[in-house]
Design an enzyme around this catalytic site. Structure first.
Site, short mmCIF file in Angstrom:
data_model
loop_
_atom_site.label_atom_id
_atom_site.label_comp_id
_atom_site.label_asym_id
_atom_site.label_seq_id
_atom_site.Cartn_x
_atom_site.Cartn_y
_atom_site.Cartn_z
CB CYS A 4 -8.47 8.72 -5.90
SG CYS A 4 -7.93 7.16 -5.20
CB CYS A 7 -6.99 7.13 -9.05
SG CYS A 7 -8.47 6.15 -8.72
CG HIS A 46 -11.95 5.19 -7.10
ND1 HIS A 46 -10.93 5.68 -6.31
CD2 HIS A 46 -13.10 5.53 -6.49
CE1 HIS A 46 -11.45 6.30 -5.27
NE2 HIS A 46 -12.78 6.22 -5.36
CG ASN A 86 -7.10 -0.39 8.04
OD1 ASN A 86 -7.27 -1.33 8.81
ND2 ASN A 86 -5.91 0.16 7.84
CG HIS A 97 -8.38 3.32 -4.83
ND1 HIS A 97 -8.34 3.90 -6.10
CD2 HIS A 97 -8.22 1.99 -5.05
CE1 HIS A 97 -8.17 2.96 -7.01
NE2 HIS A 97 -8.09 1.79 -6.40
CG HIS A 99 -5.71 0.40 0.57
ND1 HIS A 99 -6.66 1.42 0.61
CD2 HIS A 99 -5.10 0.43 1.78
CE1 HIS A 99 -6.59 2.02 1.76
NE2 HIS A 99 -5.67 1.43 2.51
CG HIS A 101 -2.64 -2.27 4.84
ND1 HIS A 101 -1.73 -1.25 4.94
CD2 HIS A 101 -3.87 -1.68 4.89
CE1 HIS A 101 -2.37 -0.08 5.05
NE2 HIS A 101 -3.68 -0.33 5.01
P1 AMP Z 1 -5.14 3.03 5.19
O1 AMP Z 1 -4.74 3.89 6.36
O2 AMP Z 1 -5.59 1.65 5.57
O3 AMP Z 1 -6.13 3.74 4.31
O4 AMP Z 1 -3.81 2.79 4.36
C1 AMP Z 1 -3.26 3.75 3.52
C2 AMP Z 1 -1.81 3.44 3.44
O5 AMP Z 1 -1.28 4.14 2.33
C3 AMP Z 1 -0.98 3.83 4.66
O6 AMP Z 1 -0.36 2.69 5.23
C4 AMP Z 1 0.05 4.83 4.10
O7 AMP Z 1 1.32 4.71 4.70
C5 AMP Z 1 0.05 4.46 2.63
N1 AMP Z 1 0.46 5.52 1.72
C6 AMP Z 1 0.06 6.81 1.73
N2 AMP Z 1 0.62 7.49 0.71
C7 AMP Z 1 1.40 6.61 0.05
C8 AMP Z 1 2.26 6.69 -1.10
N3 AMP Z 1 2.40 7.85 -1.77
N4 AMP Z 1 2.91 5.58 -1.49
C9 AMP Z 1 2.77 4.43 -0.80
N5 AMP Z 1 1.97 4.28 0.27
C10 AMP Z 1 1.30 5.34 0.70
#
Ligand code: AMP
Length: 113
Positions: A4, A7, A46, A86, A97, A99, A101
Site C-alpha cells: 500500500c 502505508c 489501513h 473517493n 487506503h 484518505h 482530499h
Molecule cells: P484518489 O484518486 O482519490 O485515490 O487519490 C489518490 C491521490 O494520491 C491522488 O490525488 C494522487 O495525486 C495522490 N498521490 C499519489 N501518489 C502520491 C505520493 N507519492 N505523494 C502524495 N500524493 C500522492
C-alpha cells in the site's frame, strides 16, 4: 499492508511533504495538486474505503476531521475548504487506503463532478 502506497508513506519508506502527524493520522501534500492547496488526510490504520471502515475506525476518522478543523488557519484554509473521499471505480479512487482530499486556497468550482 505490504504494497500500500500510503502505508509506505506513513512508515516513512516513501517520502512525502508532511504537514501534520499524530498517533491517528498523517496529513501531506498531494503530489498532483488540483487546487492551490491540496492535502491528503490519511488515517494511519489501513482500510481501503468507507465500506471497509469499522465503527471504531469511524470514531478515529471523526477525531481526525475535528482536529483538522482546529488547524485551518495554519494550513491556509481559513477562507474555506472542501473535503472529498473517493470510493471505487466510479469515484475514481486510485489508492486503496482511505484518505480525505482537503482542497482550498481559492474559491473552488461550485460543481463537484
Ligand atoms: P484518489 O484518486 O482519490 O485515490 O487519490 C489518490 C491521490 O494520491 C491522488 O490525488 C494522487 O495525486 C495522490 N498521490 C499519489 N501518489 C502520491 C505520493 N507519492 N505523494 C502524495 N500524493 C500522492
Amino acid at each position: 499492508m505490504e504494497n500500500c502506497l500510503f502505508c509506505k508513506i506513513i512508515k516513512g519508506e516513501i517520502p512525502s511533504a508532511k504537514v501534520y502527524e499524530d498517533e491517528d493520522m498523517l496529513i501531506f501534500k498531494d503530489i498532483a495538486p488540483q487546487a492551490p492547496i491540496h492535502l491528503l488526510l490519511v488515517p494511519k490504520k489501513h482500510y481501503a474505503n468507507v465500506i471497509e471502515m469499522s465503527e471504531e475506525d469511524a470514531y478515529v476518522l471523526a477525531r481526525c476531521i475535528k482536529k483538522l478543523s482546529t488547524m485551518t488557519e495554519e494550513l491556509g484554509l481559513s477562507e474555506g475548504f472542501r473535503l472529498v473521499s473517493n470510493k471505487g471505480a466510479n469515484g475514481c479512487q486510485s489508492v486503496d487506503h482511505l484518505h480525505i482530499h482537503i482542497l482550498g486556497g481559492e474559491k473552488l468550482s461550485d460543481k463537484m463532478a
